[in-house]
Motif scaffolding. Structure first.
Motif, PDB file in Angstrom:
ATOM      1  N   ILE A 194     127.899-100.047 129.313  1.00  0.00           N
ATOM      2  CA  ILE A 194     127.340-101.403 129.334  1.00  0.00           C
ATOM      3  C   ILE A 194     125.818-101.353 129.387  1.00  0.00           C
ATOM      4  O   ILE A 194     125.130-102.090 128.673  1.00  0.00           O
ATOM      5  CB  ILE A 194     127.913-102.196 130.524  1.00  0.00           C
ATOM      6  CG1 ILE A 194     129.427-102.338 130.358  1.00  0.00           C
ATOM      7  CG2 ILE A 194     127.257-103.555 130.646  1.00  0.00           C
ATOM      8  CD1 ILE A 194     130.131-102.843 131.588  1.00  0.00           C
ATOM      9  N   GLU A 195     125.264-100.461 130.209  1.00  0.00           N
ATOM     10  CA  GLU A 195     123.806-100.325 130.294  1.00  0.00           C
ATOM     11  C   GLU A 195     123.229 -99.819 128.979  1.00  0.00           C
ATOM     12  O   GLU A 195     122.159-100.274 128.553  1.00  0.00           O
ATOM     13  CB  GLU A 195     123.439 -99.366 131.420  1.00  0.00           C
ATOM     14  CG  GLU A 195     123.735 -99.888 132.804  1.00  0.00           C
ATOM     15  CD  GLU A 195     123.498 -98.859 133.881  1.00  0.00           C
ATOM     16  OE1 GLU A 195     123.342 -99.281 135.041  1.00  0.00           O
ATOM     17  OE2 GLU A 195     123.476 -97.651 133.587  1.00  0.00           O
ATOM     18  N   ILE A 196     123.918 -98.885 128.331  1.00  0.00           N
ATOM     19  CA  ILE A 196     123.429 -98.353 127.048  1.00  0.00           C
ATOM     20  C   ILE A 196     123.442 -99.437 125.989  1.00  0.00           C
ATOM     21  O   ILE A 196     122.495 -99.585 125.210  1.00  0.00           O
ATOM     22  CB  ILE A 196     124.268 -97.129 126.629  1.00  0.00           C
ATOM     23  CG1 ILE A 196     124.049 -95.982 127.611  1.00  0.00           C
ATOM     24  CG2 ILE A 196     123.926 -96.699 125.218  1.00  0.00           C
ATOM     25  CD1 ILE A 196     125.005 -94.834 127.453  1.00  0.00           C
ATOM     26  N   LYS A 197     124.504-100.230 125.953  1.00  0.00           N
ATOM     27  CA  LYS A 197     124.602-101.322 124.982  1.00  0.00           C
ATOM     28  C   LYS A 197     123.460-102.314 125.168  1.00  0.00           C
ATOM     29  O   LYS A 197     122.782-102.689 124.204  1.00  0.00           O
ATOM     30  CB  LYS A 197     125.955-102.028 125.131  1.00  0.00           C
ATOM     31  CG  LYS A 197     126.137-103.189 124.184  1.00  0.00           C
ATOM     32  CD  LYS A 197     127.494-103.833 124.359  1.00  0.00           C
ATOM     33  CE  LYS A 197     127.639-105.026 123.427  1.00  0.00           C
ATOM     34  NZ  LYS A 197     128.959-105.647 123.538  1.00  0.00           N
ATOM     35  N   LYS A 198     123.203-102.731 126.409  1.00  0.00           N
ATOM     36  CA  LYS A 198     122.123-103.680 126.679  1.00  0.00           C
ATOM     37  C   LYS A 198     120.757-103.082 126.348  1.00  0.00           C
ATOM     38  O   LYS A 198     119.874-103.769 125.837  1.00  0.00           O
ATOM     39  CB  LYS A 198     122.166-104.121 128.136  1.00  0.00           C
ATOM     40  CG  LYS A 198     123.321-105.047 128.442  1.00  0.00           C
ATOM     41  CD  LYS A 198     123.334-105.445 129.888  1.00  0.00           C
ATOM     42  CE  LYS A 198     124.525-106.331 130.204  1.00  0.00           C
ATOM     43  NZ  LYS A 198     124.599-106.672 131.630  1.00  0.00           N
ATOM     44  N   ALA A 199     120.578-101.785 126.613  1.00  0.00           N
ATOM     45  CA  ALA A 199     119.294-101.133 126.338  1.00  0.00           C
ATOM     46  C   ALA A 199     119.010-101.078 124.844  1.00  0.00           C
ATOM     47  O   ALA A 199     117.883-101.338 124.415  1.00  0.00           O
ATOM     48  CB  ALA A 199     119.288 -99.727 126.931  1.00  0.00           C
ATOM     49  N   VAL A 200     120.020-100.747 124.036  1.00  0.00           N
ATOM     50  CA  VAL A 200     119.819-100.677 122.583  1.00  0.00           C
ATOM     51  C   VAL A 200     119.560-102.067 122.021  1.00  0.00           C
ATOM     52  O   VAL A 200     118.681-102.252 121.170  1.00  0.00           O
ATOM     53  CB  VAL A 200     121.032-100.008 121.894  1.00  0.00           C
ATOM     54  CG1 VAL A 200     120.946-100.125 120.392  1.00  0.00           C
ATOM     55  CG2 VAL A 200     121.137 -98.555 122.305  1.00  0.00           C
ATOM     56  N   GLU A 201     120.305-103.063 122.486  1.00  0.00           N
ATOM     57  CA  GLU A 201     120.092-104.427 122.003  1.00  0.00           C
ATOM     58  C   GLU A 201     118.702-104.935 122.371  1.00  0.00           C
ATOM     59  O   GLU A 201     118.057-105.615 121.575  1.00  0.00           O
ATOM     60  CB  GLU A 201     121.167-105.355 122.569  1.00  0.00           C
ATOM     61  CG  GLU A 201     122.522-105.145 121.942  1.00  0.00           C
ATOM     62  CD  GLU A 201     123.612-106.003 122.540  1.00  0.00           C
ATOM     63  OE1 GLU A 201     123.401-106.579 123.644  1.00  0.00           O
ATOM     64  OE2 GLU A 201     124.689-106.093 121.922  1.00  0.00           O
ATOM     65  N   GLU A 202     118.228-104.595 123.552  1.00  0.00           N
ATOM     66  CA  GLU A 202     116.902-105.045 123.989  1.00  0.00           C
ATOM     67  C   GLU A 202     115.783-104.292 123.271  1.00  0.00           C
ATOM     68  O   GLU A 202     114.786-104.875 122.872  1.00  0.00           O
ATOM     69  CB  GLU A 202     116.766-104.858 125.495  1.00  0.00           C
ATOM     70  CG  GLU A 202     115.471-105.370 126.067  1.00  0.00           C
ATOM     71  CD  GLU A 202     115.393-105.149 127.562  1.00  0.00           C
ATOM     72  OE1 GLU A 202     114.262-105.223 128.087  1.00  0.00           O
ATOM     73  OE2 GLU A 202     116.425-104.890 128.194  1.00  0.00           O
ATOM     74  N   ALA A 203     115.954-102.995 123.081  1.00  0.00           N
ATOM     75  CA  ALA A 203     114.882-102.182 122.501  1.00  0.00           C
ATOM     76  C   ALA A 203     114.719-102.418 120.999  1.00  0.00           C
ATOM     77  O   ALA A 203     113.599-102.457 120.495  1.00  0.00           O
ATOM     78  CB  ALA A 203     115.158-100.703 122.760  1.00  0.00           C
ATOM     79  N   PHE A 204     115.831-102.572 120.268  1.00  0.00           N
ATOM     80  CA  PHE A 204     115.758-102.637 118.810  1.00  0.00           C
ATOM     81  C   PHE A 204     116.138-103.992 118.233  1.00  0.00           C
ATOM     82  O   PHE A 204     116.125-104.159 117.015  1.00  0.00           O
ATOM     83  CB  PHE A 204     116.656-101.550 118.203  1.00  0.00           C
ATOM     84  CG  PHE A 204     116.229-100.168 118.579  1.00  0.00           C
ATOM     85  CD1 PHE A 204     115.096 -99.593 118.019  1.00  0.00           C
ATOM     86  CD2 PHE A 204     116.953 -99.427 119.502  1.00  0.00           C
ATOM     87  CE1 PHE A 204     114.696 -98.322 118.359  1.00  0.00           C
ATOM     88  CE2 PHE A 204     116.569 -98.149 119.848  1.00  0.00           C
ATOM     89  CZ  PHE A 204     115.429 -97.599 119.277  1.00  0.00           C
ATOM     90  N   ASP A 205     116.503-104.955 119.061  1.00  0.00           N
ATOM     91  CA  ASP A 205     116.848-106.311 118.637  1.00  0.00           C
ATOM     92  C   ASP A 205     117.964-106.301 117.583  1.00  0.00           C
ATOM     93  O   ASP A 205     117.825-106.857 116.497  1.00  0.00           O
ATOM     94  CB  ASP A 205     115.599-107.032 118.106  1.00  0.00           C
ATOM     95  CG  ASP A 205     115.834-108.517 117.993  1.00  0.00           C
ATOM     96  OD1 ASP A 205     116.644-109.054 118.779  1.00  0.00           O
ATOM     97  OD2 ASP A 205     115.232-109.148 117.103  1.00  0.00           O
ATOM     98  N   VAL A 206     119.071-105.640 117.912  1.00  0.00           N
ATOM     99  CA  VAL A 206     120.251-105.581 117.047  1.00  0.00           C
ATOM    100  C   VAL A 206     121.488-105.928 117.889  1.00  0.00           C
ATOM    101  O   VAL A 206     121.430-105.950 119.113  1.00  0.00           O
ATOM    102  CB  VAL A 206     120.447-104.182 116.415  1.00  0.00           C
ATOM    103  CG1 VAL A 206     119.331-103.863 115.444  1.00  0.00           C
ATOM    104  CG2 VAL A 206     120.549-103.111 117.475  1.00  0.00           C
ATOM    105  N   ARG A 207     122.617-106.181 117.209  1.00  0.00           N
ATOM    106  CA  ARG A 207     123.880-106.406 117.894  1.00  0.00           C
ATOM    107  C   ARG A 207     124.691-105.116 117.881  1.00  0.00           C
ATOM    108  O   ARG A 207     124.800-104.462 116.849  1.00  0.00           O
ATOM    109  CB  ARG A 207     124.681-107.518 117.220  1.00  0.00           C
ATOM    110  CG  ARG A 207     124.087-108.900 117.467  1.00  0.00           C
ATOM    111  CD  ARG A 207     124.872-109.965 116.761  1.00  0.00           C
ATOM    112  NE  ARG A 207     124.780-109.708 115.322  1.00  0.00           N
ATOM    113  CZ  ARG A 207     125.773-109.924 114.460  1.00  0.00           C
ATOM    114  NH1 ARG A 207     126.922-110.383 114.870  1.00  0.00           N
ATOM    115  NH2 ARG A 207     125.611-109.673 113.179  1.00  0.00           N
TER     116      ARG A 207
END
Length: 96
Positions: free
Chosen positions: A37-50
């Protein structure tokens, strides 16, 4: 933890490049204590993707013998296979 502490670096290899082109997945080396869950949120926040899905794998630490005396340890790490949503891509990886 914020996303700069969770995502350590992209993992670039032959397998990672093949997976990127075939399955729309990106591979990152991540913090050993981070969960999906933390990895998913980090990638979405850092790269602005779903992000659709996150799979995690661990590379174990290997010990090798050199010249029949010296022991060398290759450090292990944890990597995350991040599946992006349909039509999403990260521009950072397009030139690789």
């Amino acid at each position: 933890m914020n996303y700069t502490q969770i995502i350590l670096r992209p993992h670039v290899s032959e397998k990672a490049t093949l997976i990127k082109s075939m399955a729309n997945q990106i591979v990152f080396q991540v913090h050993p204590a981070a969960n999906k869950i933390e990895i998913k949120k980090a990638v979405e926040e850092a790269f602005d993707v779903r992000v659709n899905k996150v799979n995690i794998a661990r590379k174990k630490t290997l010990t090798q013998r050199k010249a029949n005396r010296r022991l060398v340890r290759n450090t292990g790490f944890r990597k995350a296979y991040v599946t992006l949503a349909e039509g999403e891509k990260i521009d950072f990886f397009e030139g690789v």
